[in-house]
Structure formats: C-alpha cells, structure tokens
Enzyme design. Structure first.
Site, PDB file in Angstrom:
ATOM      1  N   HIS A   1      -8.778   0.315   5.219  1.00  0.00           N
ATOM      2  CA  HIS A   1      -8.765   1.599   4.198  1.00  0.00           C
ATOM      3  C   HIS A   1      -9.477   1.386   3.123  1.00  0.00           C
ATOM      4  O   HIS A   1      -8.496   2.738   2.570  1.00  0.00           O
ATOM      5  CB  HIS A   1      -7.065   1.692   4.212  1.00  0.00           C
ATOM      6  CG  HIS A   1      -6.578   0.530   2.776  1.00  0.00           C
ATOM      7  ND1 HIS A   1      -6.590  -1.089   2.893  1.00  0.00           N
ATOM      8  CD2 HIS A   1      -6.426   0.594   1.369  1.00  0.00           C
ATOM      9  CE1 HIS A   1      -6.609  -1.433   2.071  1.00  0.00           C
ATOM     10  NE2 HIS A   1      -7.148  -0.761   0.665  1.00  0.00           N
TER      11      HIS A   1
HETATM   12  C1  UD1 Z   1      -4.045   3.100  -2.588  1.00  0.00           C
HETATM   13  C2  UD1 Z   1      -5.048   2.578  -3.579  1.00  0.00           C
HETATM   14  C3  UD1 Z   1      -5.641   0.967  -2.866  1.00  0.00           C
HETATM   15  C4  UD1 Z   1      -4.349   0.943  -2.343  1.00  0.00           C
HETATM   16  C5  UD1 Z   1      -3.754   1.389  -1.690  1.00  0.00           C
HETATM   17  C6  UD1 Z   1      -3.151   0.312  -0.787  1.00  0.00           C
HETATM   18  C7  UD1 Z   1      -5.364   4.013  -4.900  1.00  0.00           C
HETATM   19  C8  UD1 Z   1      -6.833   4.842  -5.683  1.00  0.00           C
HETATM   20  N1  UD1 Z   1      -5.867   3.427  -3.870  1.00  0.00           N
HETATM   21  O1  UD1 Z   1      -5.192   3.792  -1.676  1.00  0.00           O
HETATM   22  O2  UD1 Z   1      -5.628   1.019  -4.238  1.00  0.00           O
HETATM   23  O3  UD1 Z   1      -5.549  -0.645  -2.061  1.00  0.00           O
HETATM   24  O4  UD1 Z   1      -3.243   2.569  -1.757  1.00  0.00           O
HETATM   25  O5  UD1 Z   1      -2.613   1.130   0.214  1.00  0.00           O
HETATM   26  O6  UD1 Z   1      -4.871   4.082  -6.013  1.00  0.00           O
HETATM   27  N2  UD1 Z   1      -0.052   8.627   2.920  1.00  0.00           N
HETATM   28  C9  UD1 Z   1       0.699   8.798   3.223  1.00  0.00           C
HETATM   29  N3  UD1 Z   1       1.667   7.779   3.207  1.00  0.00           N
HETATM   30  C10 UD1 Z   1       1.925   7.521   2.323  1.00  0.00           C
HETATM   31  C11 UD1 Z   1       0.553   7.154   1.110  1.00  0.00           C
HETATM   32  C12 UD1 Z   1       0.044   7.484   1.481  1.00  0.00           C
HETATM   33  O7  UD1 Z   1       0.568   9.435   5.132  1.00  0.00           O
HETATM   34  O8  UD1 Z   1       3.133   7.140   1.708  1.00  0.00           O
HETATM   35  C13 UD1 Z   1      -1.771   9.337   3.244  1.00  0.00           C
HETATM   36  C14 UD1 Z   1      -1.822  10.418   2.062  1.00  0.00           C
HETATM   37  O9  UD1 Z   1      -2.783  11.170   2.887  1.00  0.00           O
HETATM   38  C15 UD1 Z   1      -2.719  10.035   1.431  1.00  0.00           C
HETATM   39  C16 UD1 Z   1      -4.149   8.527   1.723  1.00  0.00           C
HETATM   40  O10 UD1 Z   1      -2.879   8.667   2.408  1.00  0.00           O
HETATM   41  O11 UD1 Z   1      -3.673  10.660   1.022  1.00  0.00           O
HETATM   42  C17 UD1 Z   1      -4.315   8.294   1.189  1.00  0.00           C
HETATM   43  O12 UD1 Z   1      -3.030   7.316  -0.267  1.00  0.00           O
HETATM   44  P1  UD1 Z   1      -3.735   7.274  -1.918  1.00  0.00           P
HETATM   45  O13 UD1 Z   1      -2.324   6.948  -2.352  1.00  0.00           O
HETATM   46  O14 UD1 Z   1      -4.244   8.470  -2.911  1.00  0.00           O
HETATM   47  O15 UD1 Z   1      -4.557   5.997  -1.237  1.00  0.00           O
HETATM   48  P2  UD1 Z   1      -4.417   4.975  -0.455  1.00  0.00           P
HETATM   49  O16 UD1 Z   1      -5.624   5.133   0.013  1.00  0.00           O
HETATM   50  O17 UD1 Z   1      -3.736   4.841   0.161  1.00  0.00           O
HETATM   51  N1  UDP Z   2       0.346  -5.535   4.466  1.00  0.00           N
HETATM   52  C1  UDP Z   2       1.355  -5.415   4.824  1.00  0.00           C
HETATM   53  N2  UDP Z   2       1.637  -4.113   6.352  1.00  0.00           N
HETATM   54  C2  UDP Z   2       0.149  -4.041   7.217  1.00  0.00           C
HETATM   55  C3  UDP Z   2      -0.372  -4.148   5.710  1.00  0.00           C
HETATM   56  C4  UDP Z   2      -0.740  -4.780   5.339  1.00  0.00           C
HETATM   57  O1  UDP Z   2       2.591  -5.576   4.821  1.00  0.00           O
HETATM   58  O2  UDP Z   2       0.633  -3.672   7.483  1.00  0.00           O
HETATM   59  C5  UDP Z   2       0.950  -6.152   3.125  1.00  0.00           C
HETATM   60  C6  UDP Z   2      -0.497  -7.797   3.065  1.00  0.00           C
HETATM   61  O3  UDP Z   2       0.403  -8.778   3.488  1.00  0.00           O
HETATM   62  C7  UDP Z   2      -0.414  -7.716   1.505  1.00  0.00           C
HETATM   63  C8  UDP Z   2      -0.399  -5.499   1.355  1.00  0.00           C
HETATM   64  O4  UDP Z   2       0.511  -4.990   2.388  1.00  0.00           O
HETATM   65  O5  UDP Z   2       0.903  -8.069   0.821  1.00  0.00           O
HETATM   66  C9  UDP Z   2      -1.855  -5.488   0.445  1.00  0.00           C
HETATM   67  O6  UDP Z   2      -1.466  -3.975   0.309  1.00  0.00           O
HETATM   68  P1  UDP Z   2      -3.360  -3.354   1.057  1.00  0.00           P
HETATM   69  O7  UDP Z   2      -4.275  -3.871   1.694  1.00  0.00           O
HETATM   70  O8  UDP Z   2      -2.394  -1.940   1.514  1.00  0.00           O
HETATM   71  O9  UDP Z   2      -3.934  -2.795  -0.382  1.00  0.00           O
HETATM   72  P2  UDP Z   2      -4.627  -3.665  -1.107  1.00  0.00           P
HETATM   73  O10 UDP Z   2      -4.346  -5.033  -1.619  1.00  0.00           O
HETATM   74  O11 UDP Z   2      -6.291  -4.067  -0.472  1.00  0.00           O
HETATM   75  O12 UDP Z   2      -4.461  -2.763  -2.943  1.00  0.00           O
END
Ligand code: UD1
Ligand code: UDP
Length: 375
Positions: free
Chosen positions: A216
């Site tokens: 992601h």
């Molecule tokens: C965010 C964090 C990242 C983390 C990740 C974990 C920042 C800058 N990034 O990235 O560090 O690793 O979360 O998963 O804070 N969206 C949905 N539903 C949701 C949430 C998001 O559809 O519940 C979609 C939306 O289109 C949104 C996109 O995901 O624009 C990105 O969401 P966002 O929270 O901005 O960043 P992540 O890529 O999720």
């Molecule tokens: N995770 C989860 N379901 C999934 C993918 C990840 O529960 O389908 C959990 C994973 O075990 C870990 C956390 O989400 O505890 C990691 O989050 P993510 O990869 O979204 O963010 P990052 O750690 O890169 O910021």
C-alpha cells in the site's frame, strides 16, 4: 530559554490517547489496557483517518479496544487537508479536557497532527514508536516521524536504531526510553486466539503452502508502471505458490484508476481482520510486504519476509529478524523467492524487548513522571 515543558504532577493525572489509522489500533490496545490496570484515567480520540469497517471498527472488536470517547471524523484527503483537519478538530477537545499528557503512536498523519495540536497547548506528548528513520524524505511517514519526535517529551523506542537516530538528532537521552514494541505486545496477546481462526479453510489455503502479500505504500501503488511490473512478478510467483493478497483501499483505488480495474492474477481478498490476518501470517510459507508493521510481526513470528521497498526504518527486522529488503527489481524478487522455496529462507531471532511487556514499561514511565499512584 527552555526546550522542555514543565510536567505537571496533578492531583489526578489524565491521559488522552489518539489513534486514527489501521496500524495505530493494535498499538494503542495494550497501552489502554495498562492505563486501565493502573487506574490511570484516559480518553481515547479516534481521528477518523481510517473509517471503513475493515480498516477501523473491526480492530476495536477483535482487540477489545474501548469505544472512542470522540471520533473527529476527518476521513480522507490530501496530506495538508487531512493533517489540518485533525489539528483543527482536536484542539477544542484538548482545550476542553486538558489532559496531562497526549499519547500518540506510529507515523501516520494523525500522529503528527495530534502531537502538534497538543504541544502548542503546552500538553506534553508521548510518542510511542519514536526514532525510526528510513532516511527517505519522499516517504510521507518519514516527515511525520521526524516532526513528531522533534516535539515530543517522551520518546519510546522499539529498537536500538531508534535510540541511535535520536541521539544523532540531539534529543536529550533522558527523554528517550527503549521499551520494546507495543505492536508485538498485541501479537503475543492474541496469537492463541488467532490460531482458532478459520481463515485458511475459508480461503482454501494449506498451512505452510502459500505466501501472504500486502502492498500500500504510495511509492509502490501510485505509479501505474511500477504497479504493473510488481503485479507481473507476483503473478509469476503465484504460479509456483499461491499468493493471497488482502487489498488495502489505497491499492484498490489504484487498481481501478490506474489499471482500469484489472486485478492481478493472484488471490485478492478484502482487508482482513486482525485475528484472521495474524493466522494468515503465522501459517504462511513467507510474507511479501511494504508495510512497516508486517515486517515486525513476521520477525516476531519467525516467518520469512521479503520487503518490497528500497529501505526500512525498522533495521532490526533485517539484522536480527527474518526480513530481507528486496526493492522492486523483478529479478531480485524472483531470486529471493527461489531461495525460500529451496528451503534457504532467512531464519531470524526475536529482537530484544519484543517480549509482550512494552506497554507496561511505557505506563511505568508515564505514571512515574505524572506522579500517578494506583489506589
Ligand atoms: C495511511 C498512512 C500510512 C499507513 C497506512 C496504514 C499517512 C500519510 N499514511 O496510508 O503511513 O501505512 O495508512 O494502512 O498517514 N481509504 C478508504 N477507506 C478507509 C481509509 C482510506 O477507502 O477507511 C482510501 C481512500 O481512498 C484514501 C486512501 O485510501 O484516499 C488513502 O488513505 P490515507 O489514510 O490517506 O492513507 P493510507 O494510504 O491509508
Ligand atoms: N493487517 C490486518 N489486516 C490486513 C493487513 C494488515 O490486520 O489485511 C494488520 C497487520 O497485521 C499489522 C497492521 O495491520 O498489525 C499493519 O498496518 P498497515 O500495513 O496498514 O500499516 P503500516 O504498518 O505499514 O503503517
């Protein structure tokens, strides 16, 4: 001049904890449990950065996290908009509740915004998972890490590199506490329950005979050429060993927008709940990921991990754990997978203090410094 806030030692201390995105929830869970055990009153604020059931509420249920006292409902947006919304919406809550400390975790936009809102109101900030550095400032999280650490009073680190980075940046050593990894507290507390999940049966997978993938990071999924190339190599791997891929919503959006909805020919599934995902990792032949948390969890589980990035802010997973940084070069990825399938996968050890007691160490420090004694 002072670079230190005075830490009040009130009659009755109160903490405000903030969480906003998926990887925050497994980190706050053990902290809140420790605060409750010590009768240290707390409020929990959910920023609403993540809001889908599969990215948020499901974790509260799986991990028994109390209902947030406030949900700021910020939702998605550009970096500036999302960060600004958290700042603006959190400030009045802090003014009204006047906690004696704010606790934030990880490196997402909500982490930085919460820390900034608090420090401007002279509320001292505790940053859990401080000091990690990828050295790559094009990564949004790296900016969040640097800035949050610069304004935090307590810096709780997960690995020795965190202490070294903070020392190099001039953070006074008395503020830095090497406590271990709260994410691994949660893993250890839930592994037995996770083993009871029926996710393998539902997804028709055999233990030890599949790989699990998460992807992601914007650097991997926001560029169509890069995404297409990564999917091609994953499809080739899938022809040898099934690759199951819980698709993050950012990646789902990229597949629609950049690849015209063409899903890779691997086993794509929705984001999984915590217990199901933990079972998937624990029983995998190997893990492919660009997630921070998944690198750490695979190391804690002793499952081989290939990280599809050029760097990591969590070097102990490579030096001690089972993680290898493979970047994006298809040939390198294929070679590393070959090694694993030939039984030459990296074996690692569990890093120091990843023992399930990190949250207790953090609560010890906070209770001491805030003068809280449980009755
Ligand atoms: C965010 C964090 C990242 C983390 C990740 C974990 C920042 C800058 N990034 O990235 O560090 O690793 O979360 O998963 O804070 N969206 C949905 N539903 C949701 C949430 C998001 O559809 O519940 C979609 C939306 O289109 C949104 C996109 O995901 O624009 C990105 O969401 P966002 O929270 O901005 O960043 P992540 O890529 O999720
Ligand atoms: N995770 C989860 N379901 C999934 C993918 C990840 O529960 O389908 C959990 C994973 O075990 C870990 C956390 O989400 O505890 C990691 O989050 P993510 O990869 O979204 O963010 P990052 O750690 O890169 O910021």
């Amino acid at each position: 001049m002072t670079d230190q806030l005075d830490i009040a030692r009130p009659e009755k201390a109160r903490i405000l904890a903030v969480a906003g995105a998926r990887p925050n929830f497994m980190k706050v869970a053990p902290l809140l449990r420790e605060f409750a055990r010590r009768e240290l009153p707390f409020d929990l604020v959910h920023t609403g950065q993540h809001y889908d059931n599969a990215m948020s509420d499901g974790f509260f249920r799986d991990l028994g996290i109390p209902e947030p006292d406030v949900n700021l409902g910020v939702g998605s947006g550009s970096h500036a908009a999302q960060t600004a919304e958290v700042l603006a919406r959190l400030e009045p809550i802090l003014v009204e509740r006047r906690p004696n400390a704010l606790v934030c975790v990880g490196d997402v936009n909500s982490t930085l915004a919460a820390a900034l809102a608090a420090v401007k109101l002279h509320i001292p900030v505790a940053h859990v998972e401080a000091g990690l550095r990828s050295g790559d400032r094009s990564m949004p999280e790296e900016i969040n890490r640097l800035m949050t650490d610069a304004i935090s009073h307590w810096l709780f680190t997960t690995e020795p590199a965190g202490n070294e980075n903070l020392a190099r940046e001039g953070v006074p050593p008395q503020r830095v506490h090497f406590v271990g990894n709260v994410m691994i507290d949660t893993l250890r507390a839930n592994l037995e329950r996770a083993r009871g999940s029926d996710v393998l049966e539902r997804l028709e997978l055999t233990a030890g005979e599949y790989a699990v993938l998460t992807l992601h990071r914007p650097s991997n999924v926001d560029d169509p050429a890069r995404l297409r190339q990564t999917f091609e190599v994953l499809e080739a791997i899938h022809r040898e060993v099934p690759v199951v891929f819980p698709v993050h919503p950012r990646t789902a959006t990229s597949i629609e927008r950049l690849l015209g909805g063409r899903h890779p020919a691997i086993q794509t599934v929705p984001p999984q709940g915590y217990l199901d995902f933990l079972r998937l990792m624990a029983d995998a032949r190997f893990v492919l990921t660009d997630s921070g948390g998944v690198q750490e969890e695979s190391t804690a589980l002793g499952v081989v991990c290939l990280t599809l990035r050029e760097n990591t802010e969590r070097p102990v997973t490579v030096t001690t754990g089972s993680n290898t940084i493979v970047g994006s070069d298809p040939e390198t990825i294929r070679l590393e997978v070959r090694k694993i399938l030939d039984g030459e996968g990296k074996r690692g050890r569990v890093p120091e203090l990843w023992d399930g007691n990190a949250a207790a160490r953090i609560a010890d420090v906070l209770c001491r410094d805030l003068g809280h004694v449980s009755e």
